[in-house]
Design an enzyme around this catalytic site. Sequence first.
Site, mmCIF file in Angstrom:
data_model
loop_
_atom_site.group_PDB
_atom_site.id
_atom_site.type_symbol
_atom_site.label_atom_id
_atom_site.label_comp_id
_atom_site.label_asym_id
_atom_site.label_seq_id
_atom_site.Cartn_x
_atom_site.Cartn_y
_atom_site.Cartn_z
ATOM 1 C CE LYS A 207 80.024 -108.031 -17.375
ATOM 2 N NZ LYS A 207 79.756 -107.674 -15.717
ATOM 3 C CE LYS A 260 76.819 -110.780 -18.680
ATOM 4 N NZ LYS A 260 76.512 -110.323 -17.075
HETATM 5 ZN ZN LIG Z 1 80.010 -104.302 -12.427
#
Ligand SMILES: [Zn+2]
Length: 339
Positions: A207, A260
């Site tokens: 992420k 992501k």
């Molecule tokens: Zn978070």
Amino acid sequence: MTSFHPLDALRTTPGAKRPRRLRRTAALRDLVRETTLQPDDFVYPLFVVPGEGVRRPVPSMPGVDQLSVDRLAGEAQELDALGVKAVLLFGIPGAKDPHGMESFAEDGVVQQAIRALKDASPELVVATDVCLCEYTDHGHCGLLDAQGYVLNDETLEVLGRIAVSHGEAGADVVAPSGMIDGMVGAIRGALDGEGLNGVAILSYAVKYASAFYGPFREAAEGAPTFGDRRSHQMDPGNAREALREAALDVEEGADALLVKPALGYLDVVRSVRERFPEVPLAAYNVSGELAMVKAAAANGWLDERAVVLEVLTGIRRAGADLVVTYHAKDAAAWLQSGR
Ligand SMILES: [Zn+2]
């Protein structure tokens, strides 16, 4: 004597090799398409808020609403009719505090939401976000030290408690999203310690600290009140590090991995897919990606339907098995009605 003429190259014929043959009709194109979309490739995020009868639109995410628990049964029915088989739950608690206490409360908003969805639709795959940022008054993804730095190991214990509370409420999948070192191992240990060994972990293994999360923070009401998330989320310049993060999570017992955002990081989706072909891979088509398409479509600059299906196909083609996307319902309806 022959002399070269610039047009000779253009006069060259391709002979027997003509890829256009298979593009001639729609049926031929359908027949040889390498990457296809199905409604069950999608995971639909839901934002759950306290209260009753609430359906509150998120201005920066057209089509996305915050919903109260009593609205979820209707949502589950709608998803079922569309063939979308999984949701990812985010909770906005009634009260926030420095430690995010509601995150693991038995009657917390997400725990109630899980039960409501499972009552309404036992078949629906219910995945839950496991992080502290929606629950802490400072909006950070973990417990903080005096300098405002996210404490790693102290946060792990809380993540374990959150995951257990979700598992006990009936979640099929927990999805830790905080990029805290060791989160997958800690959550696996906590779940198994409570006999919840059937609950799967979809890890946000990769992420990035991305500006594309802006609209989401409005939807989840989880923007940090100071600082940013660069001390735990990945630097957008790093791709090799993504493989290290993914490897650690696989080693710790992640059942599936997530990258992501999606669109700016398709190279990362591809490289994680190639390095871990045996592990299901999800990509998160994030709020900023939705907002760009919606804004352009609203201005008449893009054909929303065509662009959304192209984007989702691109994410799948890069290597994602699943796409977490706010477009899930629209895309499923368009797929049902044929392109
Ligand atoms: Zn978070």
